[in-house]
Design a protein around this motif. Structure first.
Motif, PDB file in Angstrom:
ATOM      1  N   GLU A  37       0.807  -1.223   0.000  1.00  0.00           N
ATOM      2  CA  GLU A  37       0.000   0.000   0.000  1.00  0.00           C
ATOM      3  C   GLU A  37       0.844   1.278   0.000  1.00  0.00           C
ATOM      4  O   GLU A  37       0.302   2.371  -0.181  1.00  0.00           O
ATOM      5  N   VAL A  38       2.155   1.159   0.244  1.00  0.00           N
ATOM      6  CA  VAL A  38       3.011   2.350   0.232  1.00  0.00           C
ATOM      7  C   VAL A  38       3.903   2.316  -1.003  1.00  0.00           C
ATOM      8  O   VAL A  38       4.250   1.249  -1.509  1.00  0.00           O
ATOM      9  N   ASP A  39       4.278   3.506  -1.477  1.00  0.00           N
ATOM     10  CA  ASP A  39       4.995   3.584  -2.754  1.00  0.00           C
ATOM     11  C   ASP A  39       6.441   4.054  -2.637  1.00  0.00           C
ATOM     12  O   ASP A  39       7.076   4.363  -3.644  1.00  0.00           O
ATOM     13  N   PHE A  40       6.979   4.113  -1.405  1.00  0.00           N
ATOM     14  CA  PHE A  40       8.331   4.658  -1.260  1.00  0.00           C
ATOM     15  C   PHE A  40       9.392   3.587  -0.986  1.00  0.00           C
ATOM     16  O   PHE A  40      10.555   3.906  -0.754  1.00  0.00           O
ATOM     17  N   ILE A  41       9.019   2.318  -1.020  1.00  0.00           N
ATOM     18  CA  ILE A  41       9.962   1.256  -0.671  1.00  0.00           C
ATOM     19  C   ILE A  41      10.968   1.029  -1.794  1.00  0.00           C
ATOM     20  O   ILE A  41      10.596   0.838  -2.954  1.00  0.00           O
ATOM     21  N   ASP A  42      12.252   1.076  -1.453  1.00  0.00           N
ATOM     22  CA  ASP A  42      13.317   0.763  -2.405  1.00  0.00           C
ATOM     23  C   ASP A  42      14.539   0.280  -1.633  1.00  0.00           C
ATOM     24  O   ASP A  42      14.443  -0.034  -0.437  1.00  0.00           O
ATOM     25  N   GLU A  43      15.695   0.232  -2.303  1.00  0.00           N
ATOM     26  CA  GLU A  43      16.903  -0.290  -1.653  1.00  0.00           C
ATOM     27  C   GLU A  43      17.444   0.654  -0.579  1.00  0.00           C
ATOM     28  O   GLU A  43      18.343   0.285   0.182  1.00  0.00           O
ATOM     29  N   ARG A  44      16.893   1.864  -0.475  1.00  0.00           N
ATOM     30  CA  ARG A  44      17.323   2.809   0.557  1.00  0.00           C
ATOM     31  C   ARG A  44      16.317   2.887   1.713  1.00  0.00           C
ATOM     32  O   ARG A  44      16.334   3.819   2.501  1.00  0.00           O
ATOM     33  N   THR A  45      15.464   1.876   1.816  1.00  0.00           N
ATOM     34  CA  THR A  45      14.497   1.797   2.915  1.00  0.00           C
ATOM     35  C   THR A  45      15.049   0.906   4.018  1.00  0.00           C
ATOM     36  O   THR A  45      15.522  -0.201   3.757  1.00  0.00           O
ATOM     37  N   GLY A  46      14.991   1.393   5.253  1.00  0.00           N
ATOM     38  CA  GLY A  46      15.418   0.599   6.399  1.00  0.00           C
ATOM     39  C   GLY A  46      14.216   0.031   7.131  1.00  0.00           C
ATOM     40  O   GLY A  46      13.220   0.730   7.333  1.00  0.00           O
ATOM     41  N   TYR A  47      14.293  -1.246   7.494  1.00  0.00           N
ATOM     42  CA  TYR A  47      13.208  -1.918   8.217  1.00  0.00           C
ATOM     43  C   TYR A  47      13.649  -2.125   9.670  1.00  0.00           C
ATOM     44  O   TYR A  47      14.714  -2.702   9.925  1.00  0.00           O
ATOM     45  N   TYR A  48      12.820  -1.686  10.612  1.00  0.00           N
ATOM     46  CA  TYR A  48      13.147  -1.774  12.032  1.00  0.00           C
ATOM     47  C   TYR A  48      12.072  -2.590  12.734  1.00  0.00           C
ATOM     48  O   TYR A  48      10.908  -2.181  12.787  1.00  0.00           O
ATOM     49  N   VAL A  49      12.473  -3.755  13.252  1.00  0.00           N
ATOM     50  CA  VAL A  49      11.522  -4.688  13.854  1.00  0.00           C
ATOM     51  C   VAL A  49      11.829  -4.829  15.339  1.00  0.00           C
ATOM     52  O   VAL A  49      12.959  -5.148  15.721  1.00  0.00           O
ATOM     53  N   CYS A  50      10.823  -4.594  16.180  1.00  0.00           N
ATOM     54  CA  CYS A  50      10.996  -4.759  17.625  1.00  0.00           C
ATOM     55  C   CYS A  50       9.739  -5.407  18.195  1.00  0.00           C
ATOM     56  O   CYS A  50       8.662  -4.802  18.199  1.00  0.00           O
ATOM     57  N   ALA A  51       9.881  -6.638  18.645  1.00  0.00           N
ATOM     58  CA  ALA A  51       8.735  -7.387  19.168  1.00  0.00           C
ATOM     59  C   ALA A  51       9.258  -8.537  20.015  1.00  0.00           C
ATOM     60  O   ALA A  51      10.461  -8.613  20.308  1.00  0.00           O
ATOM     61  N   SER A  52       8.368  -9.431  20.401  1.00  0.00           N
ATOM     62  CA  SER A  52       8.790 -10.630  21.119  1.00  0.00           C
ATOM     63  C   SER A  52       9.710 -11.447  20.215  1.00  0.00           C
ATOM     64  O   SER A  52       9.684 -11.280  18.988  1.00  0.00           O
ATOM     65  N   PRO A  53      10.533 -12.332  20.783  1.00  0.00           N
ATOM     66  CA  PRO A  53      11.460 -13.110  19.945  1.00  0.00           C
ATOM     67  C   PRO A  53      10.783 -13.850  18.799  1.00  0.00           C
ATOM     68  O   PRO A  53      11.273 -13.818  17.667  1.00  0.00           O
ATOM     69  N   ASN A  54       9.653 -14.498  19.075  1.00  0.00           N
ATOM     70  CA  ASN A  54       8.973 -15.256  18.023  1.00  0.00           C
ATOM     71  C   ASN A  54       8.474 -14.356  16.901  1.00  0.00           C
ATOM     72  O   ASN A  54       8.672 -14.645  15.716  1.00  0.00           O
ATOM     73  N   LEU A  55       7.798 -13.263  17.272  1.00  0.00           N
ATOM     74  CA  LEU A  55       7.260 -12.362  16.249  1.00  0.00           C
ATOM     75  C   LEU A  55       8.382 -11.691  15.469  1.00  0.00           C
ATOM     76  O   LEU A  55       8.290 -11.527  14.245  1.00  0.00           O
ATOM     77  N   THR A  56       9.449 -11.314  16.157  1.00  0.00           N
ATOM     78  CA  THR A  56      10.590 -10.697  15.470  1.00  0.00           C
ATOM     79  C   THR A  56      11.166 -11.647  14.428  1.00  0.00           C
ATOM     80  O   THR A  56      11.417 -11.255  13.278  1.00  0.00           O
ATOM     81  N   ASP A  57      11.382 -12.902  14.813  1.00  0.00           N
ATOM     82  CA  ASP A  57      11.921 -13.890  13.868  1.00  0.00           C
ATOM     83  C   ASP A  57      10.970 -14.109  12.697  1.00  0.00           C
ATOM     84  O   ASP A  57      11.402 -14.221  11.541  1.00  0.00           O
ATOM     85  N   ASN A  58       9.672 -14.165  12.993  1.00  0.00           N
ATOM     86  CA  ASN A  58       8.686 -14.373  11.925  1.00  0.00           C
ATOM     87  C   ASN A  58       8.684 -13.214  10.933  1.00  0.00           C
ATOM     88  O   ASN A  58       8.690 -13.420   9.716  1.00  0.00           O
ATOM     89  N   VAL A  59       8.683 -11.985  11.452  1.00  0.00           N
ATOM     90  CA  VAL A  59       8.645 -10.812  10.573  1.00  0.00           C
ATOM     91  C   VAL A  59       9.906 -10.742   9.720  1.00  0.00           C
ATOM     92  O   VAL A  59       9.849 -10.404   8.528  1.00  0.00           O
TER      93      VAL A  59
END
Length: 446
Positions: free
Chosen positions: A403-425
């Motif tokens: 749904e977003v149009d700005f994703i490219d190779e200069r996009t950083g993904y930051y994931v913070c959750a429980s260990p299981n959810l973090t690994d899944n994401v």
């Protein structure tokens, strides 16, 4: 480059001792049967010593690797070192029989092995979280007062006693008693390790006492979530990047005097004040309801590499949080809103109930002042919730990202959750073709 140098020094440091011992007695160690137990013993001994250096959270190492990775290395290398010491001990007992030297090693090994087994069970929660039965066992044992957090830390500190026995063992060995150089090298390595331990346990707490903070505000975010705002009693606040964390000791006579790690939920834009946001998940966090304005706080930090400011090549950010894992993300979004409102940002926040969406109105309002900010809460177990609902699975993540149009190779993904959810994401993102270098994550455990 610096990371490589530090890693090589850490892993190869035993071989200075190995070379010196081998060079001092070339005939004795000419055969593999004699040389091998010496090599594995020295490597195991040295790596065990360096665990005390890592446990002191040295900034010159942490800033390159991050404390989470450093502690994982600490745990893995400790187990490998113990295995090497066991091999050395077994071979030497077969070669020389039971002596006072081997007896000292047995005492040291027993202490290390016992303490390490307990420590792994209660401190490697991200590993054991994959096994539901083990999690239930650990949770049950944790409810016993003898295995309370602070008592487990005291048990973990018994490793220093084991290290003393190990040091006496090596100093009584034939190589140390026959060579002054080898004796001095053993003592140098030992003093580096013990010096790090004493600095961390004695000197650093004393220094932190000289720059205490005090609670300036207490904000009840929800029924079981509290934001604690603190400011320095004198002088300036510590410098930190949004998304980092610290170790906080809440010095109130109405709750346990314990040091705990918490993510900083404020941003440097907030001035000298900084905040931590705490969810009531255990005895300690439940006791935060007893805090009062004016209570003193000891702060050690900052730690962690979980901050968009560390990655200058990134032009946009996608934050994916689970539950109270939102805390470091709040600080980063606040910093972006104050310094770079045009930056494209997507926040996906998975919670169980709508009441868990703390600062919901603030985040909604940000969409009016940050034209490229998209906020997507996902609620799994709330019948009254009218927005996107369900669990944060692969299809949900895939559809939201589409749904977003700005994703490219200069996009950083930051994931913070429980260990299981973090690994899944992380697996979802990799499946969608995201480069491993673009994914930054932090796991929280309870």
């Amino acid at each position: 480059m610096k990371k490589t140098v530090i890693a090589l020094l850490y892993l190869l440091s035993p071989f200075l001792l190995v070379f010196t011992i081998g060079h001092s007695s070339p005939i004795k160690y000419a055969s593999i049967g004699r040389a091998l137990p010496m090599v594995v013993g020295v490597v195991g001994y040295t790596w065990l010593l360096w665990q005390f250096v890592l446990s002191a959270r040295p900034k010159f190492i942490e800033k390159h690797f991050g404390l989470d990775k450093m502690y994982r290395l600490h745990g893995v290398v400790a187990v490998v070192a113990l295995c090497l010491v066991l091999v050395h001990k077994t071979v030497n007992e077969n070669l020389y029989g039971e002596t006072i030297v081997t007896s000292l090693e047995s005492v040291a090994f027993t202490l290390f092995a016992g303490v390490s087994a307990i420590s792994m069970m209660f401190m490697w929660t991200s590993v054991f979280s994959k096994f539901e039965i083990l999690q239930k066992v650990i949770k049950g044992v944790s409810s016993i007062k003898a295995f309370a957090y602070e008592r487990l830390k005291l048990i973990h500190n018994l490793t220093i006693v084991g290290m003393v026995f190990m040091q006496i063992h090596v100093l009584m060995s034939s190589s140390a008693s026959s060579s002054r150089l080898i004796f001095d090298l053993y003592m140098l390595y030992f003093f580096i390790a013990v010096g790090s331990y004493l600095y961390h346990k004695c000197i650093k707490p004393w220094l932190l006492e000289k720059r205490l903070y005090e609670i300036s505000d207490l904000k009840k975010e929800s029924e079981d979530i509290l934001t604690i705002v603190i400011r320095p009693k004198s002088g300036s606040s510590m410098e930190y990047q949004p998304g980092q964390f610290g170790y906080f000791t809440l010095m109130s006579d109405r709750m346990p005097l314990e040091e705990h790690p918490f993510s900083i939920s404020s941003s440097p834009s907030d001035g000298s004040e900084l905040s931590i946001t705490v969810k009531e998940l255990g005895d300690f966090t439940r006791s935060t309801s007893n805090l009062k304005i004016g209570d003193r706080v000891k702060v050690e930090g900052p730690y962690g590499k979980f901050s968009y400011l560390r990655y200058k090549n990134e032009a946009s950010s996608i934050f994916i949080a689970g539950g109270i894992g939102i805390t470091p993300v709040l600080g980063m979004i606040d910093q972006i809103s104050c310094t770079n409102r045009m930056r494209p940002v997507l926040l996906i926040w998975a919670v169980r109930s709508g009441s868990d969406l703390i600062r919901y109105e603030w985040l909604k309002k940000l969409q009016t002042v940050m034209p490229n900010f998209v906020f997507v809460p996902v609620v799994s177990s709330d019948r009254n919730w009218t927005g996107r609902s369900g669990r944060l699975n692969y299809d949900v993540v895939k559809n939201i990202l589409a749904e977003v149009d700005f994703i490219d190779e200069r996009t950083g993904y930051y994931v913070c959750a429980s260990p299981n959810l973090t690994d899944n994401v992380r697996q979802y993102l990799k499946k969608l073709g995201t480069s491993k270098k673009q994914i930054h994550y932090e796991k929280f455990t309870v």
